[in-house]
Write an enzyme that holds these catalytic residues in place. Structure first.
Site, short mmCIF file in Angstrom:
data_model
loop_
_atom_site.label_atom_id
_atom_site.label_comp_id
_atom_site.label_asym_id
_atom_site.label_seq_id
_atom_site.Cartn_x
_atom_site.Cartn_y
_atom_site.Cartn_z
N GLU A 1 0.83 -1.21 0.00
CA GLU A 1 0.00 0.00 0.00
C GLU A 1 0.86 1.26 0.00
OE1 GLU A 1 -2.69 -0.11 3.34
OE2 GLU A 1 -3.94 -1.67 2.42
N GLU B 1 -6.15 -7.49 -0.37
CA GLU B 1 -6.38 -7.34 1.07
C GLU B 1 -7.71 -6.63 1.29
OE1 GLU B 1 -3.07 -5.63 3.51
OE2 GLU B 1 -4.69 -4.54 4.52
C1 IDC Z 1 -2.24 -3.77 10.66
C2 IDC Z 1 -2.41 -4.93 11.61
C3 IDC Z 1 -1.97 -4.54 12.99
C4 IDC Z 1 -0.54 -4.03 12.92
C5 IDC Z 1 -0.44 -2.91 11.92
C6 IDC Z 1 1.00 -2.42 11.74
O1 IDC Z 1 -3.75 -5.35 11.59
O2 IDC Z 1 -2.06 -5.63 13.88
O3 IDC Z 1 -0.16 -3.58 14.20
O4 IDC Z 1 -0.91 -3.32 10.66
O5 IDC Z 1 1.03 -1.16 11.27
C7 IDC Z 1 -3.72 -2.17 6.04
C8 IDC Z 1 -2.35 -2.72 6.00
C9 IDC Z 1 -2.15 -3.75 7.11
C10 IDC Z 1 -2.82 -3.30 8.39
C11 IDC Z 1 -4.33 -3.26 8.14
C12 IDC Z 1 -5.14 -2.86 9.37
O6 IDC Z 1 -2.02 -3.28 4.75
O7 IDC Z 1 -0.77 -3.90 7.30
O8 IDC Z 1 -2.54 -4.25 9.38
N1 IDC Z 1 -4.60 -2.36 7.03
O9 IDC Z 1 -4.81 -1.60 9.80
N2 IDC Z 1 -4.28 -1.37 5.13
C13 IDC Z 1 -5.50 -1.04 5.55
C14 IDC Z 1 -5.73 -1.65 6.75
#
Ligand code: IDC
Length: 420
Positions: free
Chosen positions: A246, A333
């Site tokens: 992303e 995702e």
């Molecule tokens: C989130 C995980 C969380 C972790 C975080 C790190 O759920 O546990 O602490 O990342 O920064 C994304 C991202 C994905 C995110 C997820 C939810 O690709 O890495 O994971 N998210 O926030 N994009 C939109 C949402």
């Protein structure tokens, strides 16, 4: 007076009677098996040996089957032997991996994939839909991308793709954790790719940029990494390369394009047909910029991510507009919860997103396969199991996804039947 003749006859009679009595007793004992003639001793020993042999084989067989890291040769032996085992004596299958709750489905495996007219297809041009899960960060939760866990995803959930989210910069990321972390992450990927291959599943190797908003920040690492991966998995038609998760912040499509134009040839020089996913600006949500200026490679799909609790009708319209324009899109995702990865399932919005996925037969991976105490984790935080999960072991989103898989398959089947 007793004549000589009578005496003689009496003696003969006594002898005959004695023979009959002794013979009778001996005969009965022989029938009962109490008597063994010396010449029978050799034969009996041979028979005992025959009985002992199969027992030895069974013992060895169990060891072979249980061995997790067997070589290719071992696997062949293990495959052959159970037949023999069944003929001799029915023995219980070794530690079953299908003891968890099951959706009762097995999504298709299609072989090599291509992009044609904006859609994913197999070698015969037939439409392909991949449905599966994304891991959490490999450094956080490696225990869910093991051979057992992946096999159980296939056996119990029926899904046909797993995405391996390898963070580049966040927590013990590939580009910030040092050599040991790099090696461990590559080992995790290797075990997962092998497991996916063994179970007829697709596997996405995801270069999970996030707090390093611009993929150009670690471009040289990416070039080195994908070069190594594609050499290793050159012959695996089930491996899909996602070159940046992303891009965000002020990263533009031009930045991403410049990065993609360097990384894609690294992969294509080794595997000219590899399917490659490319992230889009604004956390993989800006498809308009791509429509204006797409990449000039074949077999590319652009990623679009959504979280139903945060992204609603305008986000859906942006996606369907791009699809109607013929842009190949892969939902690598998504979540039914909020974009911060937490909160409850927004079932009203989730159902609407699901309609779009069904209508356009989009491929997708739900975030995330872990038991972290957050809404997007598919497994309940108090469950330590990594395979063979029961329905009660799943989180709210996990149960929602599990139910959706069941219902969806019914839906797809009835649609296919209608079309016939
Ligand atoms: C989130 C995980 C969380 C972790 C975080 C790190 O759920 O546990 O602490 O990342 O920064 C994304 C991202 C994905 C995110 C997820 C939810 O690709 O890495 O994971 N998210 O926030 N994009 C939109 C949402």
């Amino acid at each position: 007076m007793v004549s000589k003749k009578q005496k003689f006859l009496t003696v003969i009679l006594v002898i005959v009677l004695a023979i009959v009595i002794v013979g009778g007793v001996f005969g009965i004992s022989y029938m009962k098996g109490d008597v063994t003639f010396p010449w029978q001793l050799v034969e009996t020993e041979a028979k005992r040996e025959e009985v002992k042999e199969p027992a030895k084989e069974q013992k060895e067989l169990k060891v072979t089957v249980k061995e997790p890291k067997s070589t290719e040769q071992d696997k062949e032996v293990a495959k052959e032997e159970p037949k023999e085992e069944k003929e001799q004596e029915p023995v219980k299958e070794p530690a079953a991996l299908t003891d968890g709750d099951s959706t009762g489905i097995t999504l298709d495996y299609y072989g090599a994939l291509h992009v044609e007219d904006g859609a994913l297809v197999d070698n015969t041009g037939k439409a392909v839909q991949l449905t599966g899960v994304s891991s959490h960060g490999l450094s956080w939760f490696p225990e869910y991308v093991t051979a057992d866990s992946i096999k159980s995803l296939r056996d119990n959930w029926g899904i046909n793709v797993i995405r391996l989210a390898m963070y580049t910069s966040d927590y013990n990321g590939y580009c910030v954790g040092g050599q040991d972390i790099k090696d461990t992450l590559k080992e995790n990927i290797d075990e997962a790719v092998k497991a996916a291959t063994d179970n007829d599943m697709y596997v996405i190797i995801d270069w999970h940029i996030l707090n390093d908003s611009n993929p150009n920040e670690y471009k040289s690492d990416a070039i080195q990494f994908f070069g190594e991966m594609v050499r290793k998995y050159e012959d695996n038609e089930n491996v899909i390369y996602e070159i940046c998760n992303e891009p965000n912040g002020d990263t533009t499509w031009e930045d991403i394009k410049a990065y993609a134009n360097e990384v894609i040839p690294v992969i294509r020089n080794v595997n000219k047909d590899a399917l490659i996913l490319v992230g889009t600006p604004k956390w993989s949500s800006d498809l308009d910029s791509v429509l204006d200026d797409p990449l000039e490679f074949d077999n590319i799909m652009y990623t679009y991510h959504f979280y139903a609790g945060s992204h609603k009708s305008s986000a859906r319209n942006a996606l369907t507009n791009a699809l109607e324009e013929g842009l190949p899109v892969f939902i690598s995702e998504y979540g039914f919860v909020s974009a911060d990865g937490d909160g409850a399932v927004d079932s009203k919005e989730a159902a609407k997103w699901q309609e779009v996925i069904d209508e356009y037969q989009l491929s997708s991976c739900i975030w995330n396969l872990s038991n972290k105490a957050e809404g997007s984790a598919l497994i309940a935080s108090d469950c330590d199991k990594t395979a063979d999960l029961q329905y009660d072991d799943l989180s709210e989103q996990g149960q929602y996804f599990f139910d959706m898989l069941k219902d969806n398959t019914k839906q797809t089947k009835s649609n296919t039947e209608k079309r016939r």
